[in-house]
Scaffold this motif. Structure first.
Motif, PDB file in Angstrom:
ATOM      1  N   TYR A  61      12.433 -40.853 -14.778  1.00 51.64           N
ATOM      2  CA  TYR A  61      11.633 -40.593 -13.621  1.00 51.64           C
ATOM      3  C   TYR A  61      10.508 -39.615 -13.734  1.00 51.64           C
ATOM      4  N   GLY A  62       9.433 -40.269 -14.229  1.00 47.05           N
ATOM      5  CA  GLY A  62       7.479 -39.375 -14.247  1.00 47.05           C
ATOM      6  C   GLY A  62       7.226 -38.988 -13.141  1.00 47.05           C
ATOM      7  N   VAL A  63       7.685 -39.544 -12.232  1.00 50.82           N
ATOM      8  CA  VAL A  63       6.433 -39.545 -10.983  1.00 50.82           C
ATOM      9  C   VAL A  63       7.577 -38.473  -9.421  1.00 50.82           C
ATOM     10  N   ALA A  64       6.889 -37.084  -9.525  1.00 47.58           N
ATOM     11  CA  ALA A  64       7.764 -36.661  -8.562  1.00 47.58           C
ATOM     12  C   ALA A  64       6.696 -35.968  -7.681  1.00 47.58           C
ATOM     13  N   ALA A  65       6.815 -36.355  -6.723  1.00 53.63           N
ATOM     14  CA  ALA A  65       6.241 -36.647  -5.486  1.00 53.63           C
ATOM     15  C   ALA A  65       6.697 -35.914  -3.928  1.00 53.63           C
ATOM     16  N   TYR A  66       6.032 -34.850  -2.906  1.00 52.96           N
ATOM     17  CA  TYR A  66       5.700 -34.715  -1.855  1.00 52.96           C
ATOM     18  C   TYR A  66       6.126 -35.071  -0.902  1.00 52.96           C
ATOM     19  N   VAL A  67       6.808 -35.772  -0.028  1.00 59.10           N
ATOM     20  CA  VAL A  67       6.048 -36.587   0.855  1.00 59.10           C
ATOM     21  C   VAL A  67       6.275 -35.810   2.116  1.00 59.10           C
ATOM     22  N   LEU A  68       5.406 -35.167   3.463  1.00 53.59           N
ATOM     23  CA  LEU A  68       5.175 -35.003   4.254  1.00 53.59           C
ATOM     24  C   LEU A  68       5.751 -36.736   5.480  1.00 53.59           C
ATOM     25  N   ARG A  87      20.354 -39.336   3.307  1.00 51.22           N
ATOM     26  CA  ARG A  87      20.761 -38.520   2.335  1.00 51.22           C
ATOM     27  C   ARG A  87      21.305 -39.860   2.527  1.00 51.22           C
ATOM     28  N   ALA A  88      21.169 -41.030   2.196  1.00 44.34           N
ATOM     29  CA  ALA A  88      21.664 -42.226   1.752  1.00 44.34           C
ATOM     30  C   ALA A  88      20.800 -42.667   0.573  1.00 44.34           C
ATOM     31  N   MET A  89      19.544 -41.427   0.705  1.00 47.44           N
ATOM     32  CA  MET A  89      18.453 -42.038  -0.715  1.00 47.44           C
ATOM     33  C   MET A  89      18.514 -41.557  -1.619  1.00 47.44           C
ATOM     34  N   PRO A  90      19.079 -41.987  -2.832  1.00 45.86           N
ATOM     35  CA  PRO A  90      19.269 -41.268  -4.438  1.00 45.86           C
ATOM     36  C   PRO A  90      18.128 -40.789  -4.504  1.00 45.86           C
ATOM     37  N   GLU A  91      17.271 -41.229  -4.280  1.00 48.00           N
ATOM     38  CA  GLU A  91      15.568 -41.025  -5.185  1.00 48.00           C
ATOM     39  C   GLU A  91      15.358 -39.229  -4.479  1.00 48.00           C
ATOM     40  N   VAL A  92      15.364 -39.387  -3.219  1.00 51.87           N
ATOM     41  CA  VAL A  92      15.236 -38.281  -2.885  1.00 51.87           C
ATOM     42  C   VAL A  92      16.168 -36.809  -3.088  1.00 51.87           C
ATOM     43  N   LEU A  93      14.830 -36.209  -3.313  1.00 49.07           N
ATOM     44  CA  LEU A  93      15.709 -35.032  -4.206  1.00 49.07           C
ATOM     45  C   LEU A  93      16.783 -34.073  -2.988  1.00 49.07           C
ATOM     46  N   ASP A 103       7.678 -33.118  10.457  1.00 50.70           N
ATOM     47  CA  ASP A 103       8.291 -32.724  10.769  1.00 50.70           C
ATOM     48  C   ASP A 103       9.668 -32.703   9.556  1.00 50.70           C
ATOM     49  N   TYR A 104       9.375 -32.945   8.308  1.00 47.48           N
ATOM     50  CA  TYR A 104      10.117 -33.037   7.650  1.00 47.48           C
ATOM     51  C   TYR A 104       9.265 -33.250   6.183  1.00 47.48           C
ATOM     52  N   ILE A 105       9.992 -32.916   4.678  1.00 46.83           N
ATOM     53  CA  ILE A 105       8.682 -32.678   3.481  1.00 46.83           C
ATOM     54  C   ILE A 105      10.320 -33.312   2.677  1.00 46.83           C
ATOM     55  N   LEU A 106      10.060 -34.256   2.245  1.00 47.64           N
ATOM     56  CA  LEU A 106      10.991 -34.716   0.624  1.00 47.64           C
ATOM     57  C   LEU A 106      10.193 -34.678  -0.308  1.00 47.64           C
ATOM     58  N   HIS A 107      11.530 -34.510  -1.284  1.00 49.47           N
ATOM     59  CA  HIS A 107      11.261 -34.032  -3.099  1.00 49.47           C
ATOM     60  C   HIS A 107      11.727 -35.431  -3.470  1.00 49.47           C
ATOM     61  N   VAL A 108      10.789 -36.587  -3.831  1.00 52.80           N
ATOM     62  CA  VAL A 108      11.131 -37.865  -4.115  1.00 52.80           C
ATOM     63  C   VAL A 108      10.833 -38.215  -5.633  1.00 52.80           C
ATOM     64  N   ILE A 109      11.648 -38.682  -6.196  1.00 54.71           N
ATOM     65  CA  ILE A 109      11.359 -38.680  -8.089  1.00 54.71           C
ATOM     66  C   ILE A 109      11.339 -40.269  -7.359  1.00 54.71           C
ATOM     67  N   ALA A 110      10.242 -40.688  -8.665  1.00 59.30           N
ATOM     68  CA  ALA A 110      10.512 -42.592  -8.954  1.00 59.30           C
ATOM     69  C   ALA A 110      10.348 -42.705 -10.218  1.00 59.30           C
ATOM     70  N   ARG A 111      10.087 -44.067 -10.887  1.00 62.24           N
ATOM     71  CA  ARG A 111       9.930 -43.671 -12.455  1.00 62.24           C
ATOM     72  C   ARG A 111       8.429 -44.246 -12.442  1.00 62.24           C
ATOM     73  N   ASP A 112       7.542 -44.066 -11.700  1.00 60.17           N
ATOM     74  CA  ASP A 112       6.290 -44.514 -11.854  1.00 60.17           C
ATOM     75  C   ASP A 112       5.693 -45.074 -10.878  1.00 60.17           C
ATOM     76  N   LEU A 113       4.431 -45.025 -10.785  1.00 62.11           N
ATOM     77  CA  LEU A 113       4.004 -45.229  -9.198  1.00 62.11           C
ATOM     78  C   LEU A 113       4.434 -46.415  -8.080  1.00 62.11           C
ATOM     79  N   ASP A 114       4.189 -47.729  -9.448  1.00 62.11           N
ATOM     80  CA  ASP A 114       5.114 -48.855  -8.054  1.00 62.11           C
ATOM     81  C   ASP A 114       6.244 -48.299  -7.684  1.00 62.11           C
ATOM     82  N   ASP A 115       7.051 -47.763  -8.383  1.00 60.16           N
ATOM     83  CA  ASP A 115       8.507 -47.590  -7.843  1.00 60.16           C
ATOM     84  C   ASP A 115       8.125 -46.468  -7.013  1.00 60.16           C
TER      85      ASP A 115
END
Length: 152
Positions: A61-68, A87-93, A103-115
């Motif tokens: 997992y080379g990409v970490a992002a925060y999604v508002l 809660r059912a999305m494993p890539e949302v930490l 309303d929300y902030i999510l910490h998301v990981i992904a393998r790369d930008l395409d993912d």
């Protein structure tokens, strides 16, 4: 909360694999009373679990992002659907409900930008109630800790 309880909490946050004997030594107590204190801290909800900290990069997992995320509604019945889907999305930490224009902030990981694109645009943006998203990519990790300060 006693000083011994604080030492137990701090010690287990530093190394959850400590044995009861090692904990007891740190608080200068015999193992049986120390074990009972740990059990009480678990039962009272101070200790909610034990986890291994895993290096996401080593797992690819080379990409970490925060999604508002801004939603169309903040009514409890509506938000429950969104929150269950997240809660059912494993890539949302992590997902926090926040104040402000979103309303929300999510910490998301992904393998790369395409993912990441697939995860965000094909899944998060299509979740119930999602009105808008804004993404910030983590460029560098300055501090990463799950340890909660244990006040004296």
């Amino acid at each position: 909360m006693s000083k011994a309880d604080r030492i137990i909490l701090q010690s287990l946050q530093e190394d959850a694999r400590l044995t009861t004997a090692e904990l007891a030594e740190r608080i200068v107590m015999s193992t049986s009373p120390c074990w009972r204190r740990v059990k009480r801290l678990e039962e009272d909800g101070y200790i909610t679990g034990y986890h291994a900290v895993v290096d996401a990069k080593k797992l690819g997992y080379g990409v970490a992002a925060y999604v508002l995320v801004g939603t169309e509604s903040t009514h409890e019945a509506d938000t429950n659907t969104f929150e269950e889907a997240v809660r059912a999305m494993p890539e949302v930490l992590f997902c926090y409900g926040v104040s402000g224009s979103d309303d929300y902030i999510l910490h998301v990981i992904a393998r790369d930008l395409d993912d990441f694109y697939e995860s965000v645009f094909n899944r998060i943006r299509r979740l119930p109630l999602v009105k808008r998203t804004q993404t910030m990519f983590a460029m560098k990790t300055v501090k990463a800790s799950l340890a909660v300060p244990v006040a004296p």
